[in-house]
Design a protein around this motif. Structure first.
Motif, PDB file in Angstrom:
ATOM      1  N   LEU A   1       0.800  -1.224   0.000  1.00 53.95           N
ATOM      2  CA  LEU A   1       0.000   0.000   0.000  1.00 53.95           C
ATOM      3  C   LEU A   1       0.833   1.275   0.000  1.00 53.95           C
ATOM      4  O   LEU A   1       0.273   2.368   0.051  1.00 53.95           O
ATOM      5  N   ASN A   2       2.126   1.144  -0.034  1.00 52.30           N
ATOM      6  CA  ASN A   2       3.003   2.304   0.109  1.00 52.30           C
ATOM      7  C   ASN A   2       2.891   3.250  -1.085  1.00 52.30           C
ATOM      8  O   ASN A   2       2.968   2.844  -2.232  1.00 52.30           O
ATOM      9  N   ASN A   3       2.684   4.501  -0.758  1.00 52.66           N
ATOM     10  CA  ASN A   3       2.698   5.579  -1.741  1.00 52.66           C
ATOM     11  C   ASN A   3       3.162   6.819  -0.987  1.00 52.66           C
ATOM     12  O   ASN A   3       2.537   7.216  -0.006  1.00 52.66           O
ATOM     13  N   PRO A   4       4.224   7.454  -1.411  1.00 54.49           N
ATOM     14  CA  PRO A   4       4.759   8.594  -0.657  1.00 54.49           C
ATOM     15  C   PRO A   4       3.800   9.790  -0.597  1.00 54.49           C
ATOM     16  O   PRO A   4       3.957  10.663   0.246  1.00 54.49           O
ATOM     17  N   ASP A   5       2.803   9.820  -1.450  1.00 54.35           N
ATOM     18  CA  ASP A   5       1.866  10.955  -1.466  1.00 54.35           C
ATOM     19  C   ASP A   5       0.757  10.832  -0.423  1.00 54.35           C
ATOM     20  O   ASP A   5       0.025  11.797  -0.198  1.00 54.35           O
ATOM     21  N   TYR A   6       0.613   9.671   0.200  1.00 51.64           N
ATOM     22  CA  TYR A   6      -0.455   9.476   1.173  1.00 51.64           C
ATOM     23  C   TYR A   6      -0.152  10.188   2.484  1.00 51.64           C
ATOM     24  O   TYR A   6       0.980  10.194   2.963  1.00 51.64           O
ATOM     25  N   SER A   7      -1.186  10.736   3.075  1.00 47.08           N
ATOM     26  CA  SER A   7      -1.059  11.226   4.447  1.00 47.08           C
ATOM     27  C   SER A   7      -1.269  10.023   5.363  1.00 47.08           C
ATOM     28  O   SER A   7      -1.711   8.954   4.929  1.00 47.08           O
ATOM     29  N   ALA A   8      -0.991  10.208   6.631  1.00 44.44           N
ATOM     30  CA  ALA A   8      -1.161   9.109   7.589  1.00 44.44           C
ATOM     31  C   ALA A   8      -2.629   8.683   7.662  1.00 44.44           C
ATOM     32  O   ALA A   8      -2.938   7.492   7.734  1.00 44.44           O
ATOM     33  N   ALA A   9      -3.532   9.654   7.627  1.00 49.06           N
ATOM     34  CA  ALA A   9      -4.965   9.346   7.693  1.00 49.06           C
ATOM     35  C   ALA A   9      -5.411   8.556   6.464  1.00 49.06           C
ATOM     36  O   ALA A   9      -6.188   7.591   6.584  1.00 49.06           O
ATOM     37  N   GLU A  10      -4.917   8.938   5.291  1.00 50.02           N
ATOM     38  CA  GLU A  10      -5.285   8.212   4.072  1.00 50.02           C
ATOM     39  C   GLU A  10      -4.745   6.783   4.096  1.00 50.02           C
ATOM     40  O   GLU A  10      -5.453   5.832   3.738  1.00 50.02           O
ATOM     41  N   LEU A  11      -3.506   6.654   4.515  1.00 55.64           N
ATOM     42  CA  LEU A  11      -2.923   5.323   4.599  1.00 55.64           C
ATOM     43  C   LEU A  11      -3.644   4.477   5.640  1.00 55.64           C
ATOM     44  O   LEU A  11      -3.883   3.290   5.421  1.00 55.64           O
ATOM     45  N   TYR A  12      -4.016   5.093   6.739  1.00 62.24           N
ATOM     46  CA  TYR A  12      -4.759   4.382   7.776  1.00 62.24           C
ATOM     47  C   TYR A  12      -6.071   3.839   7.215  1.00 62.24           C
ATOM     48  O   TYR A  12      -6.410   2.671   7.424  1.00 62.24           O
ATOM     49  N   VAL A  13      -6.807   4.650   6.491  1.00 65.92           N
ATOM     50  CA  VAL A  13      -8.073   4.219   5.894  1.00 65.92           C
ATOM     51  C   VAL A  13      -7.835   3.076   4.910  1.00 65.92           C
ATOM     52  O   VAL A  13      -8.591   2.097   4.881  1.00 65.92           O
ATOM     53  N   LEU A  14      -6.780   3.191   4.125  1.00 68.37           N
ATOM     54  CA  LEU A  14      -6.450   2.121   3.174  1.00 68.37           C
ATOM     55  C   LEU A  14      -6.096   0.816   3.888  1.00 68.37           C
ATOM     56  O   LEU A  14      -6.516  -0.265   3.463  1.00 68.37           O
ATOM     57  N   ILE A  15      -5.328   0.928   4.947  1.00 68.69           N
ATOM     58  CA  ILE A  15      -4.925  -0.274   5.693  1.00 68.69           C
ATOM     59  C   ILE A  15      -6.146  -0.957   6.299  1.00 68.69           C
ATOM     60  O   ILE A  15      -6.317  -2.175   6.182  1.00 68.69           O
ATOM     61  N   VAL A  16      -7.009  -0.187   6.936  1.00 66.98           N
ATOM     62  CA  VAL A  16      -8.205  -0.766   7.559  1.00 66.98           C
ATOM     63  C   VAL A  16      -9.108  -1.395   6.497  1.00 66.98           C
ATOM     64  O   VAL A  16      -9.618  -2.505   6.681  1.00 66.98           O
ATOM     65  N   ALA A  17      -9.279  -0.714   5.380  1.00 69.89           N
ATOM     66  CA  ALA A  17     -10.103  -1.264   4.299  1.00 69.89           C
ATOM     67  C   ALA A  17      -9.496  -2.548   3.741  1.00 69.89           C
ATOM     68  O   ALA A  17     -10.204  -3.527   3.477  1.00 69.89           O
ATOM     69  N   GLU A  18      -8.185  -2.549   3.576  1.00 71.04           N
ATOM     70  CA  GLU A  18      -7.499  -3.738   3.056  1.00 71.04           C
ATOM     71  C   GLU A  18      -7.637  -4.917   4.016  1.00 71.04           C
ATOM     72  O   GLU A  18      -7.900  -6.044   3.598  1.00 71.04           O
ATOM     73  N   LEU A  19      -7.469  -4.657   5.315  1.00 68.93           N
ATOM     74  CA  LEU A  19      -7.619  -5.722   6.308  1.00 68.93           C
ATOM     75  C   LEU A  19      -9.031  -6.293   6.281  1.00 68.93           C
ATOM     76  O   LEU A  19      -9.219  -7.515   6.296  1.00 68.93           O
ATOM     77  N   ARG A  20     -10.004  -5.437   6.243  1.00 67.33           N
ATOM     78  CA  ARG A  20     -11.403  -5.906   6.226  1.00 67.33           C
ATOM     79  C   ARG A  20     -11.716  -6.662   4.934  1.00 67.33           C
ATOM     80  O   ARG A  20     -12.404  -7.684   4.969  1.00 67.33           O
ATOM     81  N   ASN A  21     -11.229  -6.157   3.811  1.00 65.17           N
ATOM     82  CA  ASN A  21     -11.471  -6.855   2.545  1.00 65.17           C
ATOM     83  C   ASN A  21     -10.810  -8.227   2.523  1.00 65.17           C
ATOM     84  O   ASN A  21     -11.417  -9.203   2.072  1.00 65.17           O
ATOM     85  N   GLU A  22      -9.580  -8.292   2.973  1.00 66.22           N
ATOM     86  CA  GLU A  22      -8.879  -9.581   3.018  1.00 66.22           C
ATOM     87  C   GLU A  22      -9.608 -10.567   3.932  1.00 66.22           C
ATOM     88  O   GLU A  22      -9.766 -11.737   3.594  1.00 66.22           O
TER      89      GLU A  22
END
Length: 176
Positions: A78-99
């Motif tokens: 999920l790494n992208n240098p343009d993400y803020s911590a909040a955006e990455l957090y949302v992506l991580i939580v969504a990815e965990l739930r989807n998986e």
């Protein structure tokens, strides 16, 4: 009174016939029970031959799930240098739930212990990310969140993902 001897003969033959049927059933019962148990063993063998590949595939999926939610692998994906911590957090939580939702049906084929490990690791990963983002300022970048999560994983005495995988491997070895 002429019917009395006939009635007595009918009763004698009926009792004798019932006795013969009872004795025959009593003698054949072990054979019938053995035949039934042989059929039951064959049915179990057939079912086992059909479900074993499904069970192995479920264990493979569970191992893959654990590897995918391991923060090291998750953050690389999920790494992208343009993400803020909040955006990455949302992506991580969504990815965990989807998986997790994608693999939830695997619990049918794995043991309750294995599924408990999967759920625990998912919850620990969510907790780890939640704990890491609480310590960061609102202006933090995704890279800082990643660093905080990986620092927490590296500071733990034993990696829970490696421990979970080892427990699942041991359980799978017991199947064979």
């Amino acid at each position: 009174m002429q019917y009395y001897p006939y009635l007595l003969d009918i009763i004698k033959y009926t009792v004798a016939g019932l006795g013969v049927v009872w004795i025959a059933f009593y003698l054949l019962r072990p054979y019938l029970d053995r035949n039934e148990s042989i059929q039951l063993v064959e049915l179990k063998k057939t079912i086992s031959n059909q479900t074993l590949p499904l069970r192995l595939q479920a264990y493979e999926r569970v191992v893959l799930f654990i590897e995918r939610i391991n923060p090291t692998n998750l953050l690389i994906r999920l790494n992208n240098p343009d993400y803020s911590a909040a955006e990455l957090y949302v992506l991580i939580v969504a990815e965990l739930r989807n998986e997790y939702q994608h693999n939830v049906t695997q619990q049918i084929y794995v043991s309750p212990n294995t599924w408990a490990i999967v759920k625990r690791l998912k919850d620990e990963t969510l907790g780890l990310v939640n704990y890491a983002i609480k310590d960061l300022p609102e202006t933090a970048t995704g890279l800082e969140l990643s660093r905080a999560v990986l620092t927490q994983v590296s500071n733990s005495e034993n990696n829970p993902y490696d421990s979970g995988l080892a427990l699942i491997r041991n359980e799978l070895e017991q199947l064979f």
